[in-house]
Write a protein that holds these residues in place. Structure first.
Motif, short mmCIF file in Angstrom:
data_model
loop_
_atom_site.label_atom_id
_atom_site.label_comp_id
_atom_site.label_asym_id
_atom_site.label_seq_id
_atom_site.Cartn_x
_atom_site.Cartn_y
_atom_site.Cartn_z
N VAL A 5 42.48 45.10 28.66
CA VAL A 5 43.29 44.47 29.82
C VAL A 5 42.58 44.72 31.05
CG1 VAL A 5 45.67 44.07 30.47
CG2 VAL A 5 45.23 44.54 28.11
N LEU A 6 42.36 43.39 31.77
CA LEU A 6 42.06 43.44 33.08
C LEU A 6 43.09 42.73 34.03
CD1 LEU A 6 38.17 42.06 32.54
CD2 LEU A 6 39.21 44.51 32.85
N VAL A 7 42.99 43.23 35.55
CA VAL A 7 43.75 42.33 36.26
C VAL A 7 43.30 42.64 37.51
CG1 VAL A 7 45.58 44.37 36.47
CG2 VAL A 7 46.36 41.83 37.11
N GLY A 8 43.58 41.57 38.35
CA GLY A 8 43.02 41.62 39.97
C GLY A 8 44.26 42.33 40.50
N GLU A 9 43.82 43.49 41.69
CA GLU A 9 44.90 43.98 42.14
C GLU A 9 45.72 43.05 43.12
OE1 GLU A 9 43.94 46.99 45.25
OE2 GLU A 9 42.12 45.67 45.96
N ALA A 61 42.16 38.58 42.58
CA ALA A 61 43.35 37.91 42.53
C ALA A 61 43.21 37.20 41.08
CB ALA A 61 43.58 36.64 43.26
N HIS A 62 43.56 36.09 40.82
CA HIS A 62 43.97 35.78 39.26
C HIS A 62 42.75 35.35 38.61
CE1 HIS A 62 46.42 34.24 36.35
NE2 HIS A 62 45.89 33.14 36.05
N VAL A 63 41.56 34.81 39.16
CA VAL A 63 40.34 34.59 38.57
C VAL A 63 39.23 35.49 38.93
CG1 VAL A 63 39.64 32.07 37.74
CG2 VAL A 63 41.08 32.26 39.69
N PRO A 64 39.14 36.66 38.58
CA PRO A 64 38.02 37.50 39.19
C PRO A 64 36.82 37.02 38.71
CG PRO A 64 39.50 38.44 37.25
CD PRO A 64 40.20 37.20 37.65
N GLN A 65 36.64 36.42 37.57
CA GLN A 65 35.26 36.07 37.12
C GLN A 65 34.52 35.16 38.05
OE1 GLN A 65 37.88 35.11 35.69
NE2 GLN A 65 37.91 33.06 35.15
N LEU A 66 35.44 34.49 38.71
CA LEU A 66 34.99 33.59 39.64
C LEU A 66 34.77 34.05 41.31
CD1 LEU A 66 36.05 29.85 39.74
CD2 LEU A 66 35.50 30.72 42.00
N GLN A 67 35.78 34.87 41.36
CA GLN A 67 36.00 35.57 42.79
C GLN A 67 34.89 36.76 43.09
OE1 GLN A 67 39.91 37.09 43.66
NE2 GLN A 67 39.17 37.56 45.86
N SER A 68 34.65 37.53 42.01
CA SER A 68 33.81 38.69 41.90
C SER A 68 33.16 38.78 40.88
CB SER A 68 34.50 39.90 42.19
OG SER A 68 33.72 41.05 42.62
N PRO A 69 32.19 37.54 40.19
CA PRO A 69 31.52 38.01 38.97
C PRO A 69 30.63 39.20 38.69
CG PRO A 69 30.27 36.22 40.64
CD PRO A 69 31.64 36.84 41.16
N ARG A 70 30.23 39.88 39.71
CA ARG A 70 29.31 40.99 39.40
C ARG A 70 30.38 42.24 38.80
NH1 ARG A 70 24.79 43.21 43.37
NH2 ARG A 70 24.03 41.16 42.79
N GLN A 71 31.36 42.34 39.52
CA GLN A 71 32.32 43.41 39.54
C GLN A 71 33.32 42.87 38.00
OE1 GLN A 71 36.55 45.22 40.90
NE2 GLN A 71 35.65 43.57 42.05
N PHE A 72 33.28 41.74 37.82
CA PHE A 72 34.01 41.48 36.41
C PHE A 72 33.12 41.82 35.18
CE2 PHE A 72 35.02 38.35 33.07
CZ PHE A 72 36.66 38.42 33.17
N LEU A 73 31.66 41.30 35.55
CA LEU A 73 30.75 41.67 34.38
C LEU A 73 30.53 43.14 34.23
CD1 LEU A 73 28.00 39.02 35.09
CD2 LEU A 73 29.50 39.15 33.16
N GLU A 74 30.61 43.89 35.11
CA GLU A 74 30.39 45.42 35.03
C GLU A 74 31.75 45.82 34.25
OE1 GLU A 74 29.91 46.71 39.13
OE2 GLU A 74 27.97 46.22 39.15
N ALA A 75 33.02 45.43 34.55
CA ALA A 75 34.08 45.76 33.88
C ALA A 75 33.94 45.63 32.41
CB ALA A 75 35.22 45.05 34.42
N ILE A 76 33.49 44.73 32.15
CA ILE A 76 33.64 44.32 30.41
C ILE A 76 32.33 44.78 29.89
CG2 ILE A 76 35.04 42.08 31.15
CD1 ILE A 76 32.68 40.38 30.44
N GLU A 77 31.27 44.97 30.41
CA GLU A 77 29.99 45.28 29.93
C GLU A 77 30.08 46.32 28.76
OE1 GLU A 77 25.21 46.49 31.17
OE2 GLU A 77 27.08 47.07 32.31
N GLU A 78 30.70 47.62 29.00
CA GLU A 78 30.64 48.75 28.09
C GLU A 78 31.44 48.18 26.92
OE1 GLU A 78 31.70 53.35 27.66
OE2 GLU A 78 31.35 52.33 29.59
N PHE A 79 32.62 47.47 27.11
CA PHE A 79 33.51 47.35 26.07
C PHE A 79 32.98 46.21 25.13
CE2 PHE A 79 37.13 44.37 24.59
CZ PHE A 79 37.77 45.39 23.78
N LEU A 80 32.17 45.17 25.54
CA LEU A 80 31.67 44.21 24.79
C LEU A 80 30.37 44.62 23.85
CD1 LEU A 80 31.16 41.27 27.06
CD2 LEU A 80 33.17 41.80 25.48
N ARG A 81 29.84 45.94 23.91
CA ARG A 81 28.97 46.40 23.19
C ARG A 81 29.19 46.71 21.89
NH1 ARG A 81 26.94 51.11 27.48
NH2 ARG A 81 25.86 49.57 28.83
#
Length: 257
Positions: A204-208, A237-257
């Protein structure tokens, strides 16, 4: 490359090689909101980005969120060859993914639910009712500023005028009837009692700074799911993958393995 799924009713873009990873877009945006992260994922996964029912070239479906979830389950099974797949949903796409996982327990191996939840507060429900009413009375143009504020903080909007022009245009391409039906569905949605049915791991991810689905909704969602972890995305905010794509990818990287 686009392909049609679910007996030609769902249009989806596909790229990359590997296990299937589905990306479900939000209500106030479109599948292009994932464009910044697809290249970073396509080296490890076969990325399928559908247009949700009623958006783009995907056929609308009557019957509320449950029927939309059923249609998307059909599309996921079609593209994944019947095997469980990873499904990532943002905003409205997260609600669709969650409803789909509840109704079709074998559909997903993992879920990523970004800026979503199981139920809205009463002020949240009222916001959807208001957007539906104003759009019905005055058209989508009348709520575009409200929609953009729900997606991005004012400071971000001011710093990215070209992106905001593109996002406004994308929102105005939304079918007004599909938009209002989705608002009505979200205004009455409550999946909290059904979360125990989701047995797969969930991130579960959410923009602060998310105003559309505020962080308390994600806290409640993660607490109600049997196997969930929660991460807050700073400055987003509500679309973090567009607003901060690098942070978003880092947040999901380990979980997706």
């Amino acid at each position: 490359m686009d392909r049609l799924l679910a007996n030609g009713t769902v249009n989806a873009a596909q790229s990359g090689e590997g296990p299937p990873l589905f990306l479900f877009h939000s209500l106030l945006s479109d599948r292009a909101s994932f464009d910044a992260i697809v290249p970073g994922l396509a080296g490890s996964f076969r990325i399928i980005v559908p247009e949700l029912p009623g958006f783009g070239r995907s056929r609308a479906v009557d019957g509320g969120l449950a029927k939309i979830a059923d249609r998307m389950a059909e599309a996921v099974r079609d593209a994944a060859g019947g095997a469980p797949a990873i499904v990532l949903g943002n905003g409205y796409g997260g609600f669709v993914a969650l409803q789909m996982a509840i109704r079709h327990p074998d559909i997903a191996s993992k879920l990523v639910l970004a800026d979503s939840g199981a139920a809205f507060s009463e002020p949240g429900r009222e916001a959807f009712r208001n957007m539906a009413k104003v759009s019905r009375d005055k058209g989508l143009e009348a709520i575009t500023d409200v929609a953009m504020r729900r997606l991005f903080a004012p400071e971000f909007q001011a710093q990215h005028p070209e992106l905001m022009q593109d996002r406004r245009a994308a929102f105005l391409r939304t079918d007004p009837e599909v938009f209002r039906a989705a608002c009505d569905a979200l205004a009455s949605l409550d999946l909290r009692s059904e979360l125990v049915a989701v047995k797969v791991p969930v991130l579960v991810l959410v923009g602060e700074h998310d105003e559309a689905t505020p962080p308390p909704m994600s806290h409640e969602l993660a607490a109600g799911l049997p196997r969930a972890e929660l991460r807050i995305l700073e400055g987003c905010a509500h679309v973090p993958q567009l607003q901060s794509p690098r942070q978003f990818l880092e947040a999901i990287e380990e979980f997706l393995r």
